[in-house]
Scaffold this motif. Sequence first.
Motif, PDB file in Angstrom:
ATOM      1  N   SER A 168     -12.180   0.424  12.394  1.00  0.00           N
ATOM      2  CA  SER A 168     -13.497   0.670  11.813  1.00  0.00           C
ATOM      3  C   SER A 168     -14.035  -0.593  11.160  1.00  0.00           C
ATOM      4  CB  SER A 168     -13.381   1.836  10.827  1.00  0.00           C
ATOM      5  OG  SER A 168     -14.618   2.184  10.300  1.00  0.00           O
ATOM      6  N   GLU A 200       3.200  -5.780   1.592  1.00  0.00           N
ATOM      7  CA  GLU A 200       2.525  -6.377   2.747  1.00  0.00           C
ATOM      8  C   GLU A 200       3.566  -7.089   3.602  1.00  0.00           C
ATOM      9  OE1 GLU A 200      -0.657  -6.619   4.256  1.00  0.00           O
ATOM     10  OE2 GLU A 200       0.680  -7.663   5.651  1.00  0.00           O
ATOM     11  N   ARG A 201       3.534  -6.806   4.911  1.00  0.00           N
ATOM     12  CA  ARG A 201       4.545  -7.438   5.782  1.00  0.00           C
ATOM     13  C   ARG A 201       4.211  -8.901   6.066  1.00  0.00           C
ATOM     14  NH1 ARG A 201       3.303  -4.069  11.358  1.00  0.00           N
ATOM     15  NH2 ARG A 201       1.196  -4.841  11.638  1.00  0.00           N
ATOM     16  N   PRO A 257      -8.513  -4.353   3.055  1.00  0.00           N
ATOM     17  CA  PRO A 257      -9.492  -3.854   2.087  1.00  0.00           C
ATOM     18  C   PRO A 257      -9.222  -2.433   1.602  1.00  0.00           C
ATOM     19  CG  PRO A 257     -10.459  -4.169   4.294  1.00  0.00           C
ATOM     20  CD  PRO A 257      -9.136  -4.819   4.309  1.00  0.00           C
ATOM     21  N   ALA A 258      -8.650  -1.558   2.459  1.00  0.00           N
ATOM     22  CA  ALA A 258      -8.358  -0.187   2.025  1.00  0.00           C
ATOM     23  C   ALA A 258      -7.252  -0.189   0.970  1.00  0.00           C
ATOM     24  CB  ALA A 258      -7.941   0.668   3.220  1.00  0.00           C
ATOM     25  N   ILE A 264     -14.906  -2.888   7.277  1.00  0.00           N
ATOM     26  CA  ILE A 264     -14.457  -3.167   5.912  1.00  0.00           C
ATOM     27  C   ILE A 264     -15.073  -2.182   4.920  1.00  0.00           C
ATOM     28  CG2 ILE A 264     -14.600  -4.904   4.070  1.00  0.00           C
ATOM     29  CD1 ILE A 264     -14.610  -6.953   6.558  1.00  0.00           C
ATOM     30  N   ASN A 292       7.538   0.215  13.900  1.00  0.00           N
ATOM     31  CA  ASN A 292       8.359  -0.240  12.765  1.00  0.00           C
ATOM     32  C   ASN A 292       9.038   0.899  11.994  1.00  0.00           C
ATOM     33  OD1 ASN A 292       6.223   0.830  11.379  1.00  0.00           O
ATOM     34  ND2 ASN A 292       5.345  -1.138  10.776  1.00  0.00           N
ATOM     35  N   LEU A 300     -19.618  -9.816   5.401  1.00  0.00           N
ATOM     36  CA  LEU A 300     -19.063  -9.376   6.687  1.00  0.00           C
ATOM     37  C   LEU A 300     -19.585  -8.040   7.208  1.00  0.00           C
ATOM     38  CD1 LEU A 300     -15.400 -10.349   5.759  1.00  0.00           C
ATOM     39  CD2 LEU A 300     -16.838 -11.546   7.399  1.00  0.00           C
ATOM     40  N   ASP A 310     -15.424 -13.450  17.244  1.00  0.00           N
ATOM     41  CA  ASP A 310     -14.578 -14.327  16.408  1.00  0.00           C
ATOM     42  C   ASP A 310     -13.744 -15.269  17.277  1.00  0.00           C
ATOM     43  OD1 ASP A 310     -15.651 -13.075  14.253  1.00  0.00           O
ATOM     44  OD2 ASP A 310     -13.872 -11.877  13.770  1.00  0.00           O
ATOM     45  N   ALA A 324      -1.976   0.835   6.284  1.00  0.00           N
ATOM     46  CA  ALA A 324      -1.314  -0.116   7.182  1.00  0.00           C
ATOM     47  C   ALA A 324      -2.200  -0.559   8.347  1.00  0.00           C
ATOM     48  CB  ALA A 324      -0.017   0.504   7.712  1.00  0.00           C
ATOM     49  N   GLY A 330       0.309  -2.038   2.765  1.00  0.00           N
ATOM     50  CA  GLY A 330      -0.776  -2.743   3.457  1.00  0.00           C
ATOM     51  C   GLY A 330      -1.787  -3.281   2.458  1.00  0.00           C
ATOM     52  N   GLY A 388      -4.714  -8.512   4.690  1.00  0.00           N
ATOM     53  CA  GLY A 388      -4.880  -7.771   5.952  1.00  0.00           C
ATOM     54  C   GLY A 388      -5.750  -8.558   6.922  1.00  0.00           C
ATOM     55  N   LEU A 389      -6.650  -7.863   7.596  1.00  0.00           N
ATOM     56  CA  LEU A 389      -7.507  -8.530   8.583  1.00  0.00           C
ATOM     57  C   LEU A 389      -8.497  -9.489   7.930  1.00  0.00           C
ATOM     58  CD1 LEU A 389      -8.180  -5.582  11.060  1.00  0.00           C
ATOM     59  CD2 LEU A 389      -6.768  -7.604  11.452  1.00  0.00           C
ATOM     60  N   LYS A 391     -16.405 -17.194   8.979  1.00  0.00           N
ATOM     61  CA  LYS A 391     -17.127 -15.975   8.596  1.00  0.00           C
ATOM     62  C   LYS A 391     -16.917 -15.667   7.120  1.00  0.00           C
ATOM     63  CE  LYS A 391     -16.938 -12.123  11.112  1.00  0.00           C
ATOM     64  NZ  LYS A 391     -16.419 -11.184  12.135  1.00  0.00           N
ATOM     65  N   ILE A 420       7.479  -2.025   5.294  1.00  0.00           N
ATOM     66  CA  ILE A 420       8.029  -0.695   5.036  1.00  0.00           C
ATOM     67  C   ILE A 420       8.369  -0.055   6.387  1.00  0.00           C
ATOM     68  CG2 ILE A 420       7.647   1.552   3.938  1.00  0.00           C
ATOM     69  CD1 ILE A 420       7.683  -0.970   2.016  1.00  0.00           C
ATOM     70  N   ASP A 473      -8.142   2.038   8.229  1.00  0.00           N
ATOM     71  CA  ASP A 473      -8.017   2.137   9.687  1.00  0.00           C
ATOM     72  C   ASP A 473      -6.794   2.956  10.122  1.00  0.00           C
ATOM     73  OD1 ASP A 473     -10.258   0.558   9.825  1.00  0.00           O
ATOM     74  OD2 ASP A 473      -9.335  -1.090  10.936  1.00  0.00           O
TER      75      ASP A 473
HETATM   76  C1  LIG Z   1     -10.832 -10.050  14.380  1.00  0.00           C
HETATM   77  C2  LIG Z   1     -11.479  -8.959  13.595  1.00  0.00           C
HETATM   78  C3  LIG Z   1     -12.721  -9.194  13.016  1.00  0.00           C
HETATM   79  C4  LIG Z   1     -13.333  -8.197  12.269  1.00  0.00           C
HETATM   80  N1  LIG Z   1     -14.540  -8.465  11.699  1.00  0.00           N
HETATM   81  C5  LIG Z   1     -15.135  -7.529  10.928  1.00  0.00           C
HETATM   82  C6  LIG Z   1     -16.375  -7.805  10.287  1.00  0.00           C
HETATM   83  O1  LIG Z   1     -16.952  -8.877  10.439  1.00  0.00           O
HETATM   84  N2  LIG Z   1     -16.929  -6.824   9.506  1.00  0.00           N
HETATM   85  C7  LIG Z   1     -16.311  -5.612   9.317  1.00  0.00           C
HETATM   86  O2  LIG Z   1     -16.828  -4.777   8.572  1.00  0.00           O
HETATM   87  N3  LIG Z   1     -15.123  -5.324   9.923  1.00  0.00           N
HETATM   88  C8  LIG Z   1     -14.537  -6.253  10.716  1.00  0.00           C
HETATM   89  N4  LIG Z   1     -13.341  -5.964  11.330  1.00  0.00           N
HETATM   90  C9  LIG Z   1     -12.687  -4.669  11.044  1.00  0.00           C
HETATM   91  C10 LIG Z   1     -12.028  -4.694   9.648  1.00  0.00           C
HETATM   92  O3  LIG Z   1     -11.382  -5.916   9.452  1.00  0.00           O
HETATM   93  C11 LIG Z   1     -11.062  -3.525   9.485  1.00  0.00           C
HETATM   94  O4  LIG Z   1     -11.754  -2.324   9.724  1.00  0.00           O
HETATM   95  C12 LIG Z   1     -10.466  -3.483   8.078  1.00  0.00           C
HETATM   96  O5  LIG Z   1      -9.813  -4.692   7.751  1.00  0.00           O
HETATM   97  C13 LIG Z   1      -9.472  -2.324   7.951  1.00  0.00           C
HETATM   98  O6  LIG Z   1      -8.880  -2.385   6.690  1.00  0.00           O
HETATM   99  P1  LIG Z   1      -7.461  -1.717   6.393  1.00  0.00           P
HETATM  100  O7  LIG Z   1      -7.180  -2.040   4.968  1.00  0.00           O
HETATM  101  O8  LIG Z   1      -7.471  -0.300   6.801  1.00  0.00           O
HETATM  102  O9  LIG Z   1      -6.421  -2.444   7.357  1.00  0.00           O
HETATM  103  P2  LIG Z   1      -6.055  -3.959   7.661  1.00  0.00           P
HETATM  104  O10 LIG Z   1      -7.095  -4.909   7.180  1.00  0.00           O
HETATM  105  O11 LIG Z   1      -5.698  -3.987   9.096  1.00  0.00           O
HETATM  106  O12 LIG Z   1      -4.754  -4.206   6.787  1.00  0.00           O
HETATM  107  C14 LIG Z   1      -3.551  -3.518   7.056  1.00  0.00           C
HETATM  108  C15 LIG Z   1      -2.398  -4.340   6.500  1.00  0.00           C
HETATM  109  O13 LIG Z   1      -1.229  -3.550   6.508  1.00  0.00           O
HETATM  110  C16 LIG Z   1      -0.128  -4.391   6.820  1.00  0.00           C
HETATM  111  N5  LIG Z   1       0.964  -3.525   7.299  1.00  0.00           N
HETATM  112  C17 LIG Z   1       0.986  -2.769   8.425  1.00  0.00           C
HETATM  113  N6  LIG Z   1       2.133  -2.073   8.500  1.00  0.00           N
HETATM  114  C18 LIG Z   1       2.861  -2.393   7.405  1.00  0.00           C
HETATM  115  C19 LIG Z   1       4.146  -2.005   6.915  1.00  0.00           C
HETATM  116  N7  LIG Z   1       4.880  -1.112   7.588  1.00  0.00           N
HETATM  117  N8  LIG Z   1       4.588  -2.539   5.757  1.00  0.00           N
HETATM  118  C20 LIG Z   1       3.821  -3.452   5.061  1.00  0.00           C
HETATM  119  N9  LIG Z   1       2.601  -3.861   5.495  1.00  0.00           N
HETATM  120  C21 LIG Z   1       2.123  -3.332   6.630  1.00  0.00           C
HETATM  121  C22 LIG Z   1      -0.686  -5.313   7.876  1.00  0.00           C
HETATM  122  O14 LIG Z   1       0.095  -6.499   7.985  1.00  0.00           O
HETATM  123  C23 LIG Z   1      -2.083  -5.583   7.328  1.00  0.00           C
HETATM  124  O15 LIG Z   1      -2.088  -6.720   6.493  1.00  0.00           O
HETATM  125  C24 LIG Z   1     -12.701  -6.934  12.112  1.00  0.00           C
HETATM  126  C25 LIG Z   1     -11.472  -6.686  12.728  1.00  0.00           C
HETATM  127  C26 LIG Z   1     -10.873  -7.684  13.472  1.00  0.00           C
HETATM  128  C27 LIG Z   1      -9.564  -7.415  14.134  1.00  0.00           C
END
Ligand SMILES: Cc1cc2nc3c(=O)[nH]c(=O)nc-3n(C[C@H](O)[C@H](O)[C@H](O)COP(=O)(O)OP(=O)(O)OC[C@H]3O[C@@H](n4cnc5c(N)ncnc54)[C@H](O)[C@@H]3O)c2cc1C
Length: 486
Positions: free
Chosen positions: A447, A174-175, A154-155, A449, A407, A97, A296, A237, A151, A181-182, A191, A217, A441
Amino acid sequence: MADPKGFLNHDREVAKTRPVEERVKDWNEVYQPGSLLPIISKQASRCMDCGIPFCHNGCPLGNLIPEWNDYAYREDWEAASERLHATNNFPEFTGRLCPAPCEAACVLGINQPPVTIKNVEVSIIDKAWDNGDVTPQPPERLSGKTVAVIGSGPAGLAAAQQLTRAGHTVAVYERADRIGGLLRYGIPEFKMEKRHINRRIEQMRAEGTKFRTETEIGRDIDAAKLRRRYDAVVIAAGSTTSRDLPAPGRDLKGIHFAMEYLPLANKVQEGDLTVSPISAEGKHVVVIGGGDTGADCVGTAHRQGALSVTQLEIMPKPGEERNANQPWPTFPMLYKVTSAHEEGGERIYSVNTTHFEGDEDGNVQALHLVEVEFKDGKLEQKPGTERRIPAQLVTLAMGFTGTDKENGLVEQFGLELDERGNIARNADFETNVPGVFVAGDAGRGQSLIVWAIAEGRSAAKGVDRFLTGASALPAPIKPTDRALAV
Ligand SMILES: Cc1cc2nc3c(=O)[nH]c(=O)nc-3n(C[C@H](O)[C@H](O)[C@H](O)COP(=O)(O)OP(=O)(O)OC[C@H]3O[C@@H](n4cnc5c(N)ncnc54)[C@H](O)[C@@H]3O)c2cc1C
Ligand code: SF4
């Protein structure tokens, strides 16, 4: 070093995709299974093992690219996997990805097509899983300290795996109803097939990480209770608040945020739904936003049987070559033909939506747009360029404005935000609240992955140091790093 003449003897060759007419009829990954392995040793041999490997700097994780290129060239998959995992918890995600800023920074790219770093990465990790080389690595002893990760993108997953392996007892909250996550509910199956997430979760469970789904949370558990229960907290999150388009007619039925549309398609693939309640079947579809999220939506709409798909972008069409202000080794903004774009649809640049038109039942039927141009930094409409395009489904894929503020999470923890509305943190990824850290993020803003994994790894070091006074964990980046990459 791989073959010293590799780059002279072999041209760049990338993974083959399945024919369009075949792949739009299913949701499997677009790549031709088995097409990569026969060519990967030659491709890895193109690496010059540079004295200054700019690919390292291009990658936020600091991946040891020339080292694993050499092992891949020699087909020593076990050693290659060990080097790959030294800097990246989840190379099967980035290998599929990532937009590969490492390739944009590759020295070979100065006057030749760069090394196919991303294809080498995915070949190594897929081979490692097939060979049984990816095994759980539970800690030898426990620290007695506990960490909650909020959350499971990937982070959060990267932070949780690092902290579990360091001996802390980690629970990921995870909610959503599934972990990822994404990766799980944003990125479509074509993909990345979700089986790749599932087997990582199994590995993490076997290492001792606990997962609690359907627990938000701020709503289901408040911040004070979580803080009493755990010695440290990592907020991962995400940046989940979608940017809206307040044009007249926005409230018509059939206009949805991309992140209302895409997760339902993924839920169909998970077997939760037989058909998506928001489907493109038999409809003219307009996707507003020219980025990856928009692409997508395009691929998803084609698979659902859309009559037509049009993607709109307010910015001008990017060039196909680097321009002077985006020289090597920076990550250039180029015109990209993603696999979703190969499958059809039209892309229109330099346009803005003026309003939506609906029928008497309140369903969207058309979108009106106008051509625009930037003059002296200001966006201006071009008179006489208004037009109407049919649209029974519109998806808004115009980016995200920050972490969810509804939230109670930000308020209950008493978190300070930065000037862009993301959760502020210091050089150790710690927020203004001692013992509460932020990664991905939620702190960086929308940003990639690869950045999320790098943030998770770096925040884990901050947490480990907070809990024990010192840490041997790696920290590939600082919160402010933007460097060569996007
Ligand atoms: C449609 C789409 C396609 C993408 N495609 C790509 C790609 O091809 N390549 C790439 O590098 N990046 C891509 N990105 C960006 C990438 O997915 C994100 O940058 C990355 O997933 C961020 O990771 P994260 O762990 O910070 O957050 P996220 O992946 O957003 O995960 C955050 C999680 O926290 C959970 N959460 C939020 N609040 C709470 C709470 N209060 N309590 C419990 N859980 C909570 C959410 O439900 C979510 O599951 C894409 C983004 C989108 C939207
Ligand atoms: S910059 Fe390119 S050629 Fe040089 S070491 Fe990295 S991958 Fe190999």
